[in-house]
Design an enzyme around this catalytic site. Structure first.
Site, PDB file in Angstrom:
ATOM      1  N   GLU A 120      16.734-154.384 -51.723  1.00 50.11           N
ATOM      2  CA  GLU A 120      15.486-153.679 -52.014  1.00 50.11           C
ATOM      3  C   GLU A 120      15.458-152.315 -51.352  1.00 50.11           C
ATOM      4  O   GLU A 120      16.057-152.117 -50.308  1.00 50.11           O
ATOM      5  CB  GLU A 120      14.313-154.484 -51.437  1.00 50.11           C
ATOM      6  CG  GLU A 120      14.251-155.865 -51.968  1.00 50.11           C
ATOM      7  CD  GLU A 120      13.213-156.702 -51.243  1.00 50.11           C
ATOM      8  OE1 GLU A 120      13.217-157.913 -51.440  1.00 50.11           O
ATOM      9  OE2 GLU A 120      12.425-156.133 -50.483  1.00 50.11           O
ATOM     10  N   CYS A 133      13.003-146.106 -47.684  1.00 48.16           N
ATOM     11  CA  CYS A 133      13.512-147.166 -46.815  1.00 48.16           C
ATOM     12  C   CYS A 133      14.641-147.848 -47.581  1.00 48.16           C
ATOM     13  O   CYS A 133      14.423-148.354 -48.685  1.00 48.16           O
ATOM     14  CB  CYS A 133      12.361-148.139 -46.539  1.00 48.16           C
ATOM     15  SG  CYS A 133      12.822-149.536 -45.523  1.00 48.16           S
ATOM     16  N   CYS A 140      21.198-160.466 -43.778  1.00 49.08           N
ATOM     17  CA  CYS A 140      21.482-159.991 -42.423  1.00 49.08           C
ATOM     18  C   CYS A 140      21.958-161.173 -41.599  1.00 49.08           C
ATOM     19  O   CYS A 140      21.440-162.284 -41.738  1.00 49.08           O
ATOM     20  CB  CYS A 140      20.233-159.385 -41.784  1.00 49.08           C
ATOM     21  SG  CYS A 140      20.539-158.723 -40.126  1.00 49.08           S
ATOM     22  N   CYS A 144      17.096-162.881 -36.427  1.00 45.89           N
ATOM     23  CA  CYS A 144      15.826-162.756 -35.691  1.00 45.89           C
ATOM     24  C   CYS A 144      14.805-163.697 -36.340  1.00 45.89           C
ATOM     25  O   CYS A 144      14.575-163.615 -37.548  1.00 45.89           O
ATOM     26  CB  CYS A 144      15.320-161.314 -35.722  1.00 45.89           C
ATOM     27  SG  CYS A 144      16.569-160.119 -35.187  1.00 45.89           S
ATOM     28  N   CYS A 147      11.929-162.545 -38.690  1.00 52.32           N
ATOM     29  CA  CYS A 147      12.294-161.712 -39.836  1.00 52.32           C
ATOM     30  C   CYS A 147      12.914-162.576 -40.912  1.00 52.32           C
ATOM     31  O   CYS A 147      13.925-163.229 -40.690  1.00 52.32           O
ATOM     32  CB  CYS A 147      13.295-160.656 -39.393  1.00 52.32           C
ATOM     33  SG  CYS A 147      14.129-159.848 -40.773  1.00 52.32           S
ATOM     34  N   GLY A 197      19.135-155.806 -43.737  1.00 53.86           N
ATOM     35  CA  GLY A 197      20.419-155.665 -43.055  1.00 53.86           C
ATOM     36  C   GLY A 197      20.381-154.898 -41.754  1.00 53.86           C
ATOM     37  O   GLY A 197      19.419-154.206 -41.427  1.00 53.86           O
ATOM     38  N   GLU A 198      21.456-155.071 -40.991  1.00 56.59           N
ATOM     39  CA  GLU A 198      21.623-154.377 -39.714  1.00 56.59           C
ATOM     40  C   GLU A 198      22.660-153.265 -39.944  1.00 56.59           C
ATOM     41  O   GLU A 198      23.860-153.526 -40.069  1.00 56.59           O
ATOM     42  CB  GLU A 198      22.104-155.386 -38.651  1.00 56.59           C
ATOM     43  CG  GLU A 198      22.686-154.789 -37.391  1.00 56.59           C
ATOM     44  CD  GLU A 198      21.769-153.779 -36.677  1.00 56.59           C
ATOM     45  OE1 GLU A 198      20.546-153.982 -36.616  1.00 56.59           O
ATOM     46  OE2 GLU A 198      22.306-152.763 -36.191  1.00 56.59           O
ATOM     47  N   SER A 231      17.995-147.703 -37.768  1.00 58.87           N
ATOM     48  CA  SER A 231      17.294-148.698 -36.961  1.00 58.87           C
ATOM     49  C   SER A 231      18.250-149.839 -36.628  1.00 58.87           C
ATOM     50  O   SER A 231      18.881-150.415 -37.513  1.00 58.87           O
ATOM     51  CB  SER A 231      16.096-149.233 -37.759  1.00 58.87           C
ATOM     52  OG  SER A 231      15.425-150.234 -37.013  1.00 58.87           O
ATOM     53  N   SER A 254      15.067-151.762 -32.228  1.00 54.42           N
ATOM     54  CA  SER A 254      14.081-152.832 -32.407  1.00 54.42           C
ATOM     55  C   SER A 254      14.068-153.671 -31.140  1.00 54.42           C
ATOM     56  O   SER A 254      14.864-154.589 -30.981  1.00 54.42           O
ATOM     57  CB  SER A 254      14.449-153.682 -33.629  1.00 54.42           C
ATOM     58  OG  SER A 254      14.378-152.871 -34.779  1.00 54.42           O
ATOM     59  N   LEU A 255      13.181-153.331 -30.219  1.00 52.25           N
ATOM     60  CA  LEU A 255      13.192-153.972 -28.899  1.00 52.25           C
ATOM     61  C   LEU A 255      12.375-155.264 -28.911  1.00 52.25           C
ATOM     62  O   LEU A 255      12.863-156.309 -28.539  1.00 52.25           O
ATOM     63  CB  LEU A 255      12.655-152.987 -27.851  1.00 52.25           C
ATOM     64  CG  LEU A 255      13.016-153.314 -26.410  1.00 52.25           C
ATOM     65  CD1 LEU A 255      14.515-153.182 -26.178  1.00 52.25           C
ATOM     66  CD2 LEU A 255      12.258-152.422 -25.426  1.00 52.25           C
ATOM     67  N   ASN A 330       4.219-158.965 -39.635  1.00 52.53           N
ATOM     68  CA  ASN A 330       3.947-159.418 -40.996  1.00 52.53           C
ATOM     69  C   ASN A 330       4.501-160.846 -41.048  1.00 52.53           C
ATOM     70  O   ASN A 330       5.715-161.027 -41.170  1.00 52.53           O
ATOM     71  CB  ASN A 330       4.691-158.491 -41.969  1.00 52.53           C
ATOM     72  CG  ASN A 330       4.238-158.685 -43.389  1.00 52.53           C
ATOM     73  OD1 ASN A 330       3.277-159.390 -43.662  1.00 52.53           O
ATOM     74  ND2 ASN A 330       4.957-158.070 -44.305  1.00 52.53           N
ATOM     75  N   CYS A 373      10.499-155.413 -46.886  1.00 50.42           N
ATOM     76  CA  CYS A 373      11.802-155.666 -47.502  1.00 50.42           C
ATOM     77  C   CYS A 373      12.175-157.133 -47.452  1.00 50.42           C
ATOM     78  O   CYS A 373      12.018-157.788 -46.446  1.00 50.42           O
ATOM     79  CB  CYS A 373      12.872-154.841 -46.812  1.00 50.42           C
ATOM     80  SG  CYS A 373      12.838-153.154 -47.381  1.00 50.42           S
TER      81      CYS A 373
END
Ligand code: SAH
Ligand code: SF4
Length: 399
Positions: A120, A133, A140, A144, A147, A197-198, A231, A254-255, A330, A373
């Site tokens: 996406e 974006c 991924c 996490c 997510c 994805g990372e 990111s 992304s902490l 979210n 996403c």
């Protein structure tokens, strides 16, 4: 026009020895000129028996006119157009679904790749800029738990050209919708690698994409590198390698927690690289680029939104070239976690800011169209059967 438009039916997958995490062999997307630096495109055209400058012509069509349709390329001899476009401009993305909201200012695009994988991208128009974006991987592998993209695991890395094609499709959509008689077409001004994805786990293709997006036409799209944001979840060796590239792109980390105990759970890769190491690498990146690092922090009720964590975050970041971007969580359907109580976010902002650290709350545009996403992909694949299996929940960035 393609990336999402007509069916050219010319995708040719390349064989490769790559394998996905399940050990299954995967093929690679067909070669595309956006995978190659300009010199290599010229060599490829020469190998096809044409003059090197034909590569520049093809590149202008793709990067300046956003077309890969042979019939549009009237400056190329009729006899070679189709062959060159076939070899160097294969169709990479097919539009699977598109949704808009905010009166058309937010447009979410779901793409099917040559092998059926879905990714996406989201196009967001603001009065002063257009931000896109993009996804860097199908799925991924970082896992996490908040997510949903992470819940579904990694399918595969996107090629450089598959990443770039998302932006070319965005440019094409903007050009198609521009007001008749407008002096200038709207163009994509900012790009954030915050889709699926990372990005740093797909390092080589990410770097290729950064160059293709920022190199001037005909080498690339000519979008300022300073307007790109990578990111990452905090892959320390890759952040260090990125620093060596001497780019001017912004880094977002992304902490999500200021203490290793909470971060070990929220961001499992923290068990490998602890907060101190991640921030150390981030500060080196900031020092080398002069760019403020964006610290992403999803506020999760009673998990990471306590006042003492805000103070700890503020003291960790104080005096560094950093900016905190708070994201209301979210929640993924079925998740045990939810967004912070009203008021908790404001208190968090106040405490972080009291340490002299700039802090903003992220825009959450597009939620009503699964703007986050991964959600749209889940709807189409039917992975949403069990609520917890629904993927993706990324929010749209305020960049
Ligand atoms: N893998 C990269 C980039 C993609 S994720 C990374 O993690 O940084 C983009 C952003 O969306 C990250 O900051 C991520 O933490 C955030 N995100 C993911 N799921 C979310 C959710 N459910 N609610 C809020 N933010 C989320
Ligand atoms: Fe991957 Fe980023 Fe989602 Fe973590 S937050 S699972 S790193 S996409």
């Amino acid at each position: 026009m393609t990336v999402g438009g007509q069916d050219k039916g010319k995708s040719k997958a390349r064989q490769s020895q790559d394998s996905n995490p399940n050990g299954a062999e995967v093929t690679r997307p067909p070669r595309h000129l956006a995978d190659l630096p300009l010199a290599e495109r010229r060599a490829a055209v020469t190998e096809l028996g044409e003059k090197p400058f034909r590569a520049d012509q093809l590149s202008r069509h793709y990067f300046a006119r956003y077309t890969d349709a042979a019939e549009d390329m009237t400056d190329l001899p009729a006899g070679v157009r189709a062959a060159l476009a076939d070899e160097l401009l294969p169709r990479l993305l097919t539009s699977e679904r598109e949704l808009t909201c905010d009166n058309g200012a937010t447009r979410k695009m779901l793409w099917r790749l040559y092998d059926g994988a879905l990714v996406e991208s989201v196009l967001m128009k603001y009065p002063d800029r257009v931000t896109m974006c993009v996804s860097s991987q199908a799925g991924c592998g970082m896992g996490c738990p908040f997510c949903a993209t992470g819940q579904a695991g990694l399918t595969r890395n996107l090629s450089t050209a598959e990443i770039v094609a998302q932006v070319v499709a965005g440019e094409r959509a903007l050009a198609a919708n521009s007001r008749p008689g407008a002096a200038r077409n709207e163009r994509v001004s900012n790009i954030v690698f915050m889709g699926m994805g990372e990005p740093l786990a797909n390092y080589k293709n990410l770097i290729g994409a950064i160059h293709r997006l920022s190199d001037p036409v005909p080498a690339g799209l000519g979008i300022s590198q300073r307007s790109l944001t990578v990111s990452t979840v905090g892959l320390v060796p890759a952040i260090r390698r990125l620093t060596q590239e001497r780019l001017t792109a912004r880094l977002a980390v992304s902490l999500h927690a200021p203490d290793d105990e909470a971060r070990d759970e929220l961001v499992p890769v923290n068990r490998r690289w602890k907060i101190a190491e991640v921030l150390d690498a981030a500060w080196d990146y900031a020092a080398s680029t002069g760019r403020r690092v964006s610290i992403e922090y999803a506020l999760i009720r009673d998990i990471n939104d306590q006042p003492w964590r805000a103070d700890l975050l503020g003291s960790l970041l104080a005096g560094h070239l950093a900016h905190v971007n708070l994201i209301p969580l979210n929640p993924t359907p079925g998740s045990k976690w939810t967004a912070s109580r009203p008021g908790a976010g404001e208190e968090f902002v106040r405490r972080v800011a009291s340490h002299g650290v700039p802090v903003t709350v992220r825009d959450t545009r597009g939620r009503e169209i699964d703007g986050a996403c991964g959600q749209l992909a889940a709807t189409v694949t039917g992975r949403s059967v069990g609520p917890a299996r629904r993927t993706g929940t990324h929010l749209l960035p305020l960049v």
